[in-house]
Design an enzyme around this catalytic site. Structure first.
Site, PDB file in Angstrom:
ATOM      1  N   ALA A  84       0.636  -1.136   0.177  1.00 18.70           N
ATOM      2  CA  ALA A  84      -0.066  -0.109  -0.123  1.00 18.70           C
ATOM      3  C   ALA A  84       0.962   1.214  -0.038  1.00 18.70           C
ATOM      4  CB  ALA A  84      -0.918  -0.148   1.143  1.00 18.70           C
ATOM      5  N   CYS A  85       0.514   2.308   0.752  1.00 16.03           N
ATOM      6  CA  CYS A  85       1.313   3.582   0.786  1.00 16.03           C
ATOM      7  C   CYS A  85       2.587   3.406   1.114  1.00 16.03           C
ATOM      8  CB  CYS A  85       0.467   4.307   1.891  1.00 16.03           C
ATOM      9  SG  CYS A  85      -1.079   5.115   1.203  1.00 16.03           S
ATOM     10  N   SER A  86       3.177   2.520   1.754  1.00 12.62           N
ATOM     11  CA  SER A  86       4.478   2.357   2.203  1.00 12.62           C
ATOM     12  C   SER A  86       5.364   1.507   1.178  1.00 12.62           C
ATOM     13  CB  SER A  86       4.679   1.416   3.335  1.00 12.62           C
ATOM     14  OG  SER A  86       4.209   2.026   4.529  1.00 12.62           O
ATOM     15  N   SER A  87       4.604   1.223  -0.048  1.00 12.72           N
ATOM     16  CA  SER A  87       5.355   0.453  -1.076  1.00 12.72           C
ATOM     17  C   SER A  87       6.904   0.998  -1.644  1.00 12.72           C
ATOM     18  CB  SER A  87       4.576   0.365  -2.467  1.00 12.72           C
ATOM     19  OG  SER A  87       3.465  -0.534  -2.034  1.00 12.72           O
TER      20      SER A  87
END
Length: 372
Positions: free
Chosen positions: A155-158
């Site tokens: 998700a946003c940490s990819s």
């Protein structure tokens, strides 16, 4: 063991822009249509009437003023409220690969490299255009890169998770040069009909080139990386390949798009991120006060301001913690890389900075870099 370094970044920005005023006009038109269609049920107390949104509400809640999207007309159509993208044949490049290619070429140009010098491509994003073949392998082919490629979704940490994976492989000597690519078509999995989140996301693609420090004339040495996850349902999307196997699985269900318990996320994620960064800096032997810049995940201005204060122990000075979400909105994994791309040229050799992203999972990744 080799030392990894970031030597180039690139950003692809879709041409079409939706301002808050445009978004609100479209959303409020949808609300009026919904309330009129369900007037009898609303009067009977069987359906809850929808409320209008406003530009003032959006700006206060998020700090966002506009967002870029791959298709504006479909999103703003109150009878549709999601992008309208043409079906491409299997012989044509996918839209994610096409966006990624632009960002990759910019990152390579900045570093003075060619596609055929890359031997690893990681496509790290919050949602992939298809299950297989991997988007990363398609990007690899379009670039003329060698080696291997794979997709990654945290998700946003990819982006930061992808940077750690690539940096570890460079350290170990299994690859010499890697591209971590973040093509984010967030408009495709955002629920544009939900007042609490319809303004959050925008589309973009970013790319980060990582190679051996001794091969590079300039860039940012990756001093240290650190990632962490802790399971939570407070940010979730239930769409997937098993959808059609389940009762009502193909129905227009709210949980098949981006869902978030915003207050819980704010309460739980911020302490986790601040503690993660402090532990990472302590482990690396870096005093927070020595950081020249924080390039944070661009989800919400209030969240970034909170993290900046917690990390530095004071209000960040102008330029220490730059925001780009006012122009791009939340672009999931790409946000911290957009900020890094836009606000890193002015740093001097020896200056330290930290790239950090966080989001669904929960997940958080951080990268300590030093300019050389």
């Amino acid at each position: 063991m080799f030392t990894p370094a970031i030597t180039g970044t690139g950003v692809f920005t879709p041409a079409e822009v939706i301002t808050n005023d445009e978004l609100v006009a479209s959303f409020n038109a949808y609300v009026d249509l919904f309330n009129a269609e369900h007037a009898a049920q609303i009067a009977a107390g069987e359906v809850t009437a929808l409320d209008h949104s406003s530009s003032e509400f959006i700006l206060k809640a998020s700090g966002i003023e506009q967002r870029h999207v791959v298709d504006k007309a479909g999103v703003l159509d109150p009878m549709r409220m999601y992008p309208r993208l043409a079906q491409r044949s299997d012989d044509e490049p996918g839209i994610m690969a096409e966006m990624a290619l632009d960002a990759c070429r910019k990152a390579l140009a900045q570093a003075g490299r060619r596609g055929d010098e890359v031997d690893l491509v990681i496509c790290a994003a919050s949602n992939m255009e298809r299950a297989y073949p991997a988007i990363a392998i398609e990007i690899q082919k379009l670039l003329g890169a060698g080696g291997f490629a794979f997709d990654m979704n945290v998700a946003c940490s990819s982006a930061t998770f992808g940077i750690q994976a690539a940096a570890d492989m460079i350290r170990a000597g299994s690859v010499r040069r890697a591209l971590v690519v973040n093509p984010e078509i967030t408009s495709g999995h955002l629920e544009w009909r939900d007042r609490d989140c319809h303004f959050i996301f925008g589309d973009v693609a970013t790319a980060t080139l990582i190679e051996r420090r001794e091969d590079a004339a300039h860039g940012f040495e990756i001093r240290s990386t650190r990632c962490a996850t802790e399971f939570s349902n407070n940010i979730r999307n239930n769409n997937g390949f098993l959808r059609r196997t389940r009762p009502d699985g193909m129905a227009d269900r709210r949980d098949m798009q981006f869902m978030q318990e915003g207050r819980k996320v704010f309460k739980e994620v911020l302490p986790m991120v601040a503690a993660h960064i402090h532990a990472h800096l302590d482990e690396t032997g870096v005093d927070p006060q020595s950081l020249r810049r924080l390039w944070l995940h661009q989800a919400n201005k209030t969240m970034n301001d909170f993290i900046g204060r917690k990390v530095l122990g004071r209000d960040p000075e102008p330029g220490e913690q730059p925001n780009i979400l006012q122009d791009y909105a939340n672009t999931s994994s790409a946000g911290s890389i957009i900020a890094f791309d836009a606000y890193s040229d002015d740093l001097a050799p020896g200056d330290l900075g930290l790239i950090c992203s966080f989001g669904a999972g929960y997940s958080v990744g951080s990268v300590v870099v030093e300019k050389f």
